[in-house]
Design a protein around this motif. Structure first.
Motif, PDB file in Angstrom:
ATOM      1  N   GLU A 134      31.357  75.691  -1.371  1.00  0.00           N
ATOM      2  CA  GLU A 134      31.430  77.387  -1.914  1.00  0.00           C
ATOM      3  C   GLU A 134      31.645  78.131  -0.919  1.00  0.00           C
ATOM      4  O   GLU A 134      31.185  78.162   0.155  1.00  0.00           O
ATOM      5  CB  GLU A 134      29.749  77.442  -2.390  1.00  0.00           C
ATOM      6  N   PHE A 135      32.507  79.178  -1.078  1.00  0.00           N
ATOM      7  CA  PHE A 135      33.254  80.026  -0.054  1.00  0.00           C
ATOM      8  C   PHE A 135      34.133  80.901  -0.703  1.00  0.00           C
ATOM      9  O   PHE A 135      34.608  80.774  -2.054  1.00  0.00           O
ATOM     10  CB  PHE A 135      34.083  79.172   0.859  1.00  0.00           C
ATOM     11  N   PRO A 136      34.246  82.196  -0.227  1.00  0.00           N
ATOM     12  CA  PRO A 136      35.084  83.104  -0.724  1.00  0.00           C
ATOM     13  C   PRO A 136      36.415  83.032  -0.507  1.00  0.00           C
ATOM     14  O   PRO A 136      36.761  82.331   0.640  1.00  0.00           O
ATOM     15  CB  PRO A 136      34.453  84.416   0.073  1.00  0.00           C
ATOM     16  N   ILE A 137      37.347  83.425  -1.100  1.00  0.00           N
ATOM     17  CA  ILE A 137      38.807  83.384  -0.881  1.00  0.00           C
ATOM     18  C   ILE A 137      39.241  84.487  -0.330  1.00  0.00           C
ATOM     19  O   ILE A 137      39.147  85.803  -1.006  1.00  0.00           O
ATOM     20  CB  ILE A 137      39.662  83.094  -2.166  1.00  0.00           C
ATOM     21  N   VAL A 138      39.633  84.660   1.052  1.00  0.00           N
ATOM     22  CA  VAL A 138      39.961  85.659   1.748  1.00  0.00           C
ATOM     23  C   VAL A 138      41.474  85.869   2.304  1.00  0.00           C
ATOM     24  O   VAL A 138      41.683  86.618   3.044  1.00  0.00           O
ATOM     25  CB  VAL A 138      39.040  85.839   3.003  1.00  0.00           C
ATOM     26  N   GLN A 139      42.244  85.226   1.526  1.00  0.00           N
ATOM     27  CA  GLN A 139      43.724  85.127   2.083  1.00  0.00           C
ATOM     28  C   GLN A 139      44.635  84.588   0.918  1.00  0.00           C
ATOM     29  O   GLN A 139      44.100  84.398  -0.226  1.00  0.00           O
ATOM     30  CB  GLN A 139      43.900  83.917   3.200  1.00  0.00           C
ATOM     31  N   SER A 140      45.944  84.508   1.080  1.00  0.00           N
ATOM     32  CA  SER A 140      46.694  84.193  -0.070  1.00  0.00           C
ATOM     33  C   SER A 140      47.771  83.280   0.702  1.00  0.00           C
ATOM     34  O   SER A 140      47.674  83.296   1.801  1.00  0.00           O
ATOM     35  CB  SER A 140      47.399  85.458  -0.811  1.00  0.00           C
ATOM     36  N   GLY A 141      48.402  82.552  -0.368  1.00  0.00           N
ATOM     37  CA  GLY A 141      49.475  81.803   0.324  1.00  0.00           C
ATOM     38  C   GLY A 141      49.558  80.318  -0.179  1.00  0.00           C
ATOM     39  O   GLY A 141      48.688  80.034  -1.159  1.00  0.00           O
ATOM     40  N   TYR A 158      45.001  63.655  -1.539  1.00  0.00           N
ATOM     41  CA  TYR A 158      45.707  64.988  -1.005  1.00  0.00           C
ATOM     42  C   TYR A 158      46.091  65.996  -2.279  1.00  0.00           C
ATOM     43  O   TYR A 158      46.311  65.326  -3.337  1.00  0.00           O
ATOM     44  CB  TYR A 158      46.792  64.866  -0.020  1.00  0.00           C
ATOM     45  N   GLY A 159      46.103  67.099  -2.260  1.00  0.00           N
ATOM     46  CA  GLY A 159      46.687  67.819  -3.304  1.00  0.00           C
ATOM     47  C   GLY A 159      47.107  69.422  -2.633  1.00  0.00           C
ATOM     48  O   GLY A 159      46.673  69.792  -1.699  1.00  0.00           O
ATOM     49  N   PRO A 160      47.713  70.097  -3.719  1.00  0.00           N
ATOM     50  CA  PRO A 160      48.326  71.540  -3.217  1.00  0.00           C
ATOM     51  C   PRO A 160      47.161  72.506  -3.661  1.00  0.00           C
ATOM     52  O   PRO A 160      46.614  72.424  -4.455  1.00  0.00           O
ATOM     53  CB  PRO A 160      49.442  71.705  -3.940  1.00  0.00           C
ATOM     54  N   ILE A 161      47.329  73.577  -2.956  1.00  0.00           N
ATOM     55  CA  ILE A 161      46.416  74.922  -3.255  1.00  0.00           C
ATOM     56  C   ILE A 161      47.481  75.998  -3.349  1.00  0.00           C
ATOM     57  O   ILE A 161      48.152  76.166  -2.041  1.00  0.00           O
ATOM     58  CB  ILE A 161      45.309  75.107  -2.329  1.00  0.00           C
ATOM     59  N   ILE A 162      47.428  76.776  -4.144  1.00  0.00           N
ATOM     60  CA  ILE A 162      48.186  77.982  -4.166  1.00  0.00           C
ATOM     61  C   ILE A 162      47.067  79.329  -4.517  1.00  0.00           C
ATOM     62  O   ILE A 162      46.187  79.129  -5.491  1.00  0.00           O
ATOM     63  CB  ILE A 162      49.161  78.215  -5.282  1.00  0.00           C
ATOM     64  N   ILE A 163      47.180  80.150  -3.681  1.00  0.00           N
ATOM     65  CA  ILE A 163      46.261  81.292  -3.426  1.00  0.00           C
ATOM     66  C   ILE A 163      47.190  82.564  -4.013  1.00  0.00           C
ATOM     67  O   ILE A 163      47.897  83.004  -2.942  1.00  0.00           O
ATOM     68  CB  ILE A 163      45.337  81.550  -2.305  1.00  0.00           C
ATOM     69  N   ASP A 164      47.007  83.349  -5.280  1.00  0.00           N
ATOM     70  CA  ASP A 164      47.726  84.429  -5.348  1.00  0.00           C
ATOM     71  C   ASP A 164      47.189  85.484  -4.632  1.00  0.00           C
ATOM     72  O   ASP A 164      45.890  85.792  -4.624  1.00  0.00           O
ATOM     73  CB  ASP A 164      47.801  84.684  -6.737  1.00  0.00           C
ATOM     74  N   PRO A 165      48.143  86.660  -4.111  1.00  0.00           N
ATOM     75  CA  PRO A 165      47.245  87.594  -3.468  1.00  0.00           C
ATOM     76  C   PRO A 165      46.919  88.705  -4.596  1.00  0.00           C
ATOM     77  O   PRO A 165      47.087  88.754  -5.655  1.00  0.00           O
ATOM     78  CB  PRO A 165      48.728  88.375  -2.983  1.00  0.00           C
TER      79      PRO A 165
END
Length: 589
Positions: A134-141, A158-165
């Motif tokens: 459990e954690f906050p999302i503080v970035q994008s990319g 393994y797998g991908p992560i995408i964080i939208d701004p």
């Protein structure tokens, strides 16, 4: 002009790729269906505040050959996790294996206890148990996630992560595709590691021959005699090669023809992730220019190139703008050129383009031994490689030469912090900053290749203070014994951590005393590469340190806790090239 599937596979066989087998193009298991974020069917996507992942054994079929893997939610690669900056996430990971497992969120800034490294940040996930991250999302990319337990990453964990701004994305595109590059072998990773311990160059099947010498290829006779006197092999570029690996794009072997679709005139964003265990890739799309817009999830000023080298654990976002109504081949060539992963970018499904022929394998030079500024002619037939035997990647000549021109291979006089252990086969005598170089074998390819010095941050760095102190860390190894270390110390539970104070600004210089490139990754932090761009230095979490080279970086140690710091070549980390960075609050012991 398109090319038939059989022609495509024939070219791949000529390139000596492994496991092409009989392509089952008309019948693929569910996990191996084409993966795309465009018109083609999407890869599985997990998103929202609550996510569940199950780690389990999984049969995998690659180019018609079935063997064993480790999957998450039944897929290799694991599902794409898509999040948004500013949200919170709870990820429940259930371990259905018969051994401990874990998930590390590579490049994400989060509390240390959520980082997912057994023995450092948490105990690991025991069989048939569930751990909730459990954690906050503080970035994008663009980022990724993988196991930090044993050698599970090699098997597909393994797998991908995408964080939208949270706000507007400065990168404009009409469509995007996630491109996960990896390597796979039907040989169990523990068997691979055992073979490397028995003989460091076991998988190098492309050594120099007498026929090559007579044909004038590679080195001259004089050069070969010099390298032979030092018991070094200039073709020993990669520990594990195409002799063992099939190179994958989104879990697909070359014969699968994974296809990402586009419409002519679109701006297509490719989120490229190197999730390989051991393979540094040279990435290109013949006929298309790459515009690099992001590195390791951080926005950079757009820079154009025809090719880029993406080391293990790095990510690059690139924009391509195909205007012709034709297919293009996506090429992920192993840096030692022993094979390649291939896929297609096309306006319609079922198309494929010509695959480029394999390029000549690279040959290491005196620069890769850390001898770029020395009188190479001073080497004589009395030169020896450290402890004797095959020196391979681990060899370089010391800084102290006698009047007779002989060289002591392990001279510690100028490196007092390096322990005198069997994990130090040699010390590079004159390492240089090689961040302006494109990578081994890419100096003379005839087109533009990205280097670290081309990268500039899009926005001003968040901390532009001058460093208050500096330290050097030597990347050391002994190829004959297959030992890898920092400063000659292989990692174990009793290894003292590298101490930092919270919010300290530190300049670190990494010096590579070996003849192999090392992708060095620091958990929980980003650092700025010192490449001459001041407050717009590129920010990264992983950096490739070329053989005989050095990289200088500035880091703000703003994350309390214990953090892994290691080479991201899986078998190097497993063999000891790992450490712990301990960040403590000011005023504490």
């Amino acid at each position: 002009m398109t090319q038939s599937y059989l022609d495509r596979r024939a070219v791949l066989r000529g390139a000596t790729l492994m496991g092409s087998g009989v392509a089952l193009a008309g019948w693929l298991p569910a996990w191996a269906q084409p993966v795309s974020a465009g018109i083609a069917p999407d890869m599985p996507v997990l998103s929202g505040e609550e996510i569940a992942i199950r780690i389990a054994h999984q049969p995998v079929t690659i180019d018609g050959r079935t063997s064993h893997g480790i999957a998450m939610n039944g897929t290799i690669p694991a599902p794409l996790i898509r999040l948004r900056e500013g949200q919170n996430v709870r990820i429940a990971v259930t371990n259905a294996l018969d051994e401990d497992s874990s998930v590390h969120w590579h490049g994400l800034i989060l509390p240390a206890e959520m980082d997912g490294v057994p023995g450092i940040s948490f105990p690991g996930i025991r069989p048939n148990e569930t751990f909730v991250y459990e954690f906050p999302i503080v970035q994008s990319g663009t980022y990724w996630y993988h196991s930090h337990s044993g050698l599970q990453e090699q098997l597909g964990h393994y797998g991908p992560i995408i964080i939208d701004p949270a706000g507007e994305d400065p990168v404009r595109s009409d469509r995007e595709h996630v491109i996960v590059l990896s390597d796979y072998s039907a040989t169990h990773p523990h068997v691979i590691f055992r073979k490397l311990k028995q003989q460091g160059g076991y998988f190098n099947r492309r050594r120099q021959t007498l026929a090559g010498l007579l044909a004038g290829r590679d080195q001259t006779l004089r050069e070969r005699l010099r390298w032979g006197a030092m018991r070094m092999d200039p073709t020993d570029v990669a520990d594990v090669t195409g002799a063992a690996y099939t190179y994958l794009v989104n879990g697909h072997g070359p014969a699968d023809n994974w296809t990402g679709l586009f419409r002519p005139g679109e701006r297509v964003r490719l989120r490229v992730i190197n999730a390989a265990a051991m393979t540094i890739f040279n990435f290109r799309i013949p006929g298309l220019k790459l515009t690099i817009v992001q590195a390791d999830g951080q926005n950079v000023r757009p820079v154009a190139a025809n090719e880029l080298q993406i080391t293990v654990a790095e990510t690059y976002d690139v924009i391509v703008e195909p205007v012709e109504d034709r297919p293009y081949t996506i090429v992920a060539e192993a840096s030692d050129r022993s094979g390649m992963g291939c896929a297609t970018l096309a306006p319609r499904a079922g198309m494929s383009a010509q695959i480029p022929l394999p390029r000549e394998r690279p040959i290491l030079t005196m620069t890769d031994m850390g001898m770029s500024a020395m009188d190479h002619g001073a080497l004589n037939d009395d030169s020896r490689a450290g402890d004797g035997g095959h020196a391979g990647h681990g060899a370089a000549v010391s800084a102290t030469a006698t009047p007779q021109g002989s060289h002591a291979m392990r001279d510690f006089s100028n490196v007092p912090n390096v322990a005198r252990t069997p994990a130090v086969q040699s010390i590079a005598p004159m390492p240089i900053d090689r961040t302006g170089e494109p990578g081994i074998g890419l100096d003379d390819v005839g087109h533009d290749v990205l280097t670290y010095r081309h990268l500039m941050a899009l926005d001003r760095n968040p901390d532009v203070r001058a460093p208050s102190r500096s330290l050097q860390i030597h990347l050391t190894g002994n190829m004959e014994r297959y030992m890898w270390a920092f400063d000659g110390v292989t990692f174990n539970a009793l290894t003292a951590p590298i101490p930092f104070r919270q919010d300290e600004r530190v300049r670190i210089t990494l010096i590579n005393d070996t003849m192999m490139a090392h992708p060095i990754h620091l958990h929980g932090h980003f650092f700025e590469l010192v490449t001459g761009h001041g407050s717009y230095a590129p920010r990264k979490h992983t950096v490739n340190v070329l053989p005989g080279g050095s990289v200088t970086l500035d880091v703000t140690t703003d994350a309390l806790g214990d953090w892994a710091f290691h080479c991201h070549l899986l078998y190097h980390m497993h063999a000891g090239m790992m450490h712990v960075v301990a960040v403590r609050a000011k005023g504490t012991g």
